[in-house]
Write a protein that holds these residues in place. Structure first.
Motif, mmCIF file in Angstrom:
data_model
loop_
_atom_site.group_PDB
_atom_site.id
_atom_site.type_symbol
_atom_site.label_atom_id
_atom_site.label_comp_id
_atom_site.label_asym_id
_atom_site.label_seq_id
_atom_site.Cartn_x
_atom_site.Cartn_y
_atom_site.Cartn_z
ATOM 1 N N ALA A 169 0.840 -1.190 0.000
ATOM 2 C CA ALA A 169 0.000 0.000 0.000
ATOM 3 C C ALA A 169 0.875 1.239 0.000
ATOM 4 C CB ALA A 169 -0.909 0.008 1.226
ATOM 5 N N ARG A 170 0.252 2.387 -0.225
ATOM 6 C CA ARG A 170 1.024 3.636 -0.188
ATOM 7 C C ARG A 170 1.665 3.829 1.165
ATOM 8 N NH1 ARG A 170 3.989 6.815 0.332
ATOM 9 N NH2 ARG A 170 4.219 8.922 -0.525
ATOM 10 N N HIS A 171 0.938 3.475 2.211
ATOM 11 C CA HIS A 171 1.493 3.514 3.565
ATOM 12 C C HIS A 171 1.173 2.192 4.240
ATOM 13 C CE1 HIS A 171 2.524 7.759 3.297
ATOM 14 N NE2 HIS A 171 1.321 7.991 2.819
ATOM 15 N N ALA A 172 2.209 1.464 4.626
ATOM 16 C CA ALA A 172 2.035 0.166 5.284
ATOM 17 C C ALA A 172 2.523 0.260 6.720
ATOM 18 C CB ALA A 172 2.828 -0.911 4.533
ATOM 19 N N PRO A 173 1.993 -0.582 7.609
ATOM 20 C CA PRO A 173 2.485 -0.581 8.981
ATOM 21 C C PRO A 173 3.938 -1.070 9.035
ATOM 22 C CG PRO A 173 1.044 -2.455 8.596
ATOM 23 C CD PRO A 173 0.952 -1.597 7.372
ATOM 24 N N ALA A 174 4.614 -0.745 10.104
ATOM 25 C CA ALA A 174 5.980 -1.221 10.268
ATOM 26 C C ALA A 174 5.996 -2.742 10.271
ATOM 27 C CB ALA A 174 6.567 -0.676 11.571
ATOM 28 N N GLY A 175 7.019 -3.328 9.682
ATOM 29 C CA GLY A 175 7.102 -4.777 9.648
ATOM 30 C C GLY A 175 8.240 -5.257 8.784
ATOM 31 N N ALA A 176 8.334 -6.559 8.659
ATOM 32 C CA ALA A 176 9.391 -7.197 7.884
ATOM 33 C C ALA A 176 8.799 -7.869 6.658
ATOM 34 C CB ALA A 176 10.129 -8.228 8.749
ATOM 35 N N VAL A 177 9.673 -8.216 5.727
ATOM 36 C CA VAL A 177 9.251 -8.930 4.525
ATOM 37 C C VAL A 177 10.435 -9.748 4.040
ATOM 38 C CG1 VAL A 177 9.888 -7.008 2.975
ATOM 39 C CG2 VAL A 177 8.175 -8.687 2.247
ATOM 40 N N THR A 178 10.173 -10.919 3.511
ATOM 41 C CA THR A 178 11.273 -11.753 3.040
ATOM 42 C C THR A 178 11.793 -11.230 1.704
ATOM 43 O OG1 THR A 178 10.054 -13.339 1.658
ATOM 44 C CG2 THR A 178 10.047 -13.717 4.053
ATOM 45 N N ARG A 179 13.072 -11.445 1.475
ATOM 46 C CA ARG A 179 13.663 -11.002 0.211
ATOM 47 C C ARG A 179 13.021 -11.713 -0.987
ATOM 48 N NH1 ARG A 179 17.843 -10.325 3.916
ATOM 49 N NH2 ARG A 179 19.035 -8.372 3.651
ATOM 50 N N THR A 180 12.654 -12.976 -0.804
ATOM 51 C CA THR A 180 12.008 -13.687 -1.912
ATOM 52 C C THR A 180 10.659 -13.069 -2.245
ATOM 53 O OG1 THR A 180 13.131 -15.747 -1.347
ATOM 54 C CG2 THR A 180 11.174 -15.918 -2.719
ATOM 55 N N ASP A 181 9.905 -12.685 -1.233
ATOM 56 C CA ASP A 181 8.626 -12.024 -1.493
ATOM 57 C C ASP A 181 8.837 -10.678 -2.187
ATOM 58 O OD1 ASP A 181 6.781 -13.949 -0.615
ATOM 59 O OD2 ASP A 181 7.038 -13.356 1.476
ATOM 60 N N VAL A 182 9.904 -9.952 -1.823
ATOM 61 C CA VAL A 182 10.205 -8.700 -2.519
ATOM 62 C C VAL A 182 10.444 -8.974 -3.999
ATOM 63 C CG1 VAL A 182 11.821 -6.772 -2.732
ATOM 64 C CG2 VAL A 182 11.147 -7.577 -0.467
ATOM 65 N N ALA A 183 11.248 -10.005 -4.290
ATOM 66 C CA ALA A 183 11.523 -10.352 -5.692
ATOM 67 C C ALA A 183 10.238 -10.701 -6.433
ATOM 68 C CB ALA A 183 12.505 -11.512 -5.750
ATOM 69 N N ARG A 184 9.369 -11.450 -5.801
ATOM 70 C CA ARG A 184 8.119 -11.840 -6.455
ATOM 71 C C ARG A 184 7.203 -10.652 -6.672
ATOM 72 N NH1 ARG A 184 7.250 -17.715 -3.331
ATOM 73 N NH2 ARG A 184 8.956 -18.743 -4.457
ATOM 74 N N VAL A 185 7.210 -9.715 -5.750
ATOM 75 C CA VAL A 185 6.416 -8.501 -5.940
ATOM 76 C C VAL A 185 6.980 -7.675 -7.091
ATOM 77 C CG1 VAL A 185 5.772 -6.296 -4.886
ATOM 78 C CG2 VAL A 185 5.553 -8.420 -3.580
ATOM 79 N N LEU A 186 8.298 -7.569 -7.178
ATOM 80 C CA LEU A 186 8.901 -6.826 -8.288
ATOM 81 C C LEU A 186 8.462 -7.397 -9.637
ATOM 82 C CD1 LEU A 186 12.534 -6.284 -6.973
ATOM 83 C CD2 LEU A 186 10.873 -4.489 -7.473
ATOM 84 N N VAL A 187 8.498 -8.706 -9.762
ATOM 85 C CA VAL A 187 8.106 -9.339 -11.020
ATOM 86 C C VAL A 187 6.616 -9.105 -11.286
ATOM 87 C CG1 VAL A 187 7.887 -11.532 -12.239
ATOM 88 C CG2 VAL A 187 9.955 -11.030 -10.934
ATOM 89 N N ALA A 188 5.809 -9.199 -10.247
ATOM 90 C CA ALA A 188 4.371 -8.948 -10.427
ATOM 91 C C ALA A 188 4.113 -7.507 -10.856
ATOM 92 C CB ALA A 188 3.626 -9.263 -9.134
ATOM 93 N N LEU A 189 4.854 -6.569 -10.294
ATOM 94 C CA LEU A 189 4.695 -5.164 -10.676
ATOM 95 C C LEU A 189 5.108 -4.939 -12.124
ATOM 96 C CD1 LEU A 189 6.083 -3.438 -7.462
ATOM 97 C CD2 LEU A 189 3.701 -3.440 -8.216
ATOM 98 N N LEU A 190 6.181 -5.592 -12.548
ATOM 99 C CA LEU A 190 6.620 -5.470 -13.936
ATOM 100 C C LEU A 190 5.520 -5.876 -14.904
ATOM 101 C CD1 LEU A 190 10.267 -6.875 -13.994
ATOM 102 C CD2 LEU A 190 9.560 -4.549 -14.534
ATOM 103 N N HIS A 191 4.778 -6.898 -14.530
ATOM 104 C CA HIS A 191 3.732 -7.420 -15.398
ATOM 105 C C HIS A 191 2.373 -6.770 -15.114
ATOM 106 C CE1 HIS A 191 5.941 -10.641 -17.507
ATOM 107 N NE2 HIS A 191 6.715 -10.585 -16.445
ATOM 108 N N ALA A 192 2.390 -5.687 -14.355
ATOM 109 C CA ALA A 192 1.166 -4.913 -14.077
ATOM 110 C C ALA A 192 1.441 -3.466 -14.448
ATOM 111 C CB ALA A 192 0.758 -5.038 -12.612
#
Length: 219
Positions: A169-192
């Protein structure tokens, strides 16, 4: 899709190479050290040696020839001082944008960081403060350009197994995220492509990645 990733030897970049290769896309990784080429090849990417602290814009634009998108996932890394936070986290990101414009590559994804929105509070470690300022300066440069940009601000990065469920989201709560999930989000964004023009914060959450990405453009 042919995607050029700056910061090719970093963990997020390598994971993104794997995700792209798994989809049948072509991944090109820009690396400073030729000794890292084998690791990129193993990840399914085509390594290209280009030191973003020293390469010229024309040479870099040549490496982007035929690309559909670029991702800036580079960083000065642990142990580097404030000066390299500026030359890499800001300067190299700006250089990649210059090269993308010259090469006619409109799609640009920038991996930034949460915490850049406001000036670092008093008492913040000098080097970390320089890192946050460099990331924000890179964002400010990119978002002023006539490119199809998306800025992704991950939370605290972990090497845990991917959860596949996130908050995006534009503003997300504080937290952690796995590097693999970041990579998967990047690819999903590329295709969106409709996510162009968005600044998005990313942490772990409850929503599947595909649904979370789709929701960013549903409003």
């Amino acid at each position: 899709m042919r995607v050029v990733i700056a910061g090719g030897h970093g963990k997020i970049a390598q994971l993104t190479h794997r995700e792209l290769a798994g989809r049948g896309d072509t991944a090109v990784g820009l690396i400073r050290n030729p000794d890292h080429a084998a690791a990129l090849t193993a990840a399914g990417a085509h390594p290209v040696v280009a030191d973003l602290e020293h390469v010229g814009v024309d040479e870099l634009a040549g490496h982007l020839d035929g690309a559909d998108a670029v991702i800036f996932a580079a960083g000065a890394g642990p142990g580097s001082g404030a000066a390299r936070k500026d030359t890499v986290d800001r300067g190299a990101a700006v250089l990649l944008a210059d090269a993308a414009e010259r090469a006619g590559v409109r799609r640009y994804l920038l991996v930034s960081s949460v915490g850049v929105e406001n000036e670092p509070p008093a008492g913040t470690d000098e080097v970390f403060a320089a890192y946050l300022r460099a990331k924000k300066a890179a964002e400010d440069d990119l978002t002023r350009r006539d490119l199809d940009w998306t800025v992704l601000r991950p939370g605290r990065l972990t090497d845990d197994p991917p959860a596949g469920r996130i908050t995006l989201a534009r503003h997300a709560p504080a937290g952690a995220v796995t590097r693999t999930d970041v990579a998967r989000v990047l690819v999903a964004l590329l295709h969106a492509p409709r996510t162009a023009g968005l600044i998005l914060e990313l942490v772990g959450g409850e929503t599947p990645i595909a649904d979370a990405v789709a929701a960013t453009t549903a409003r």
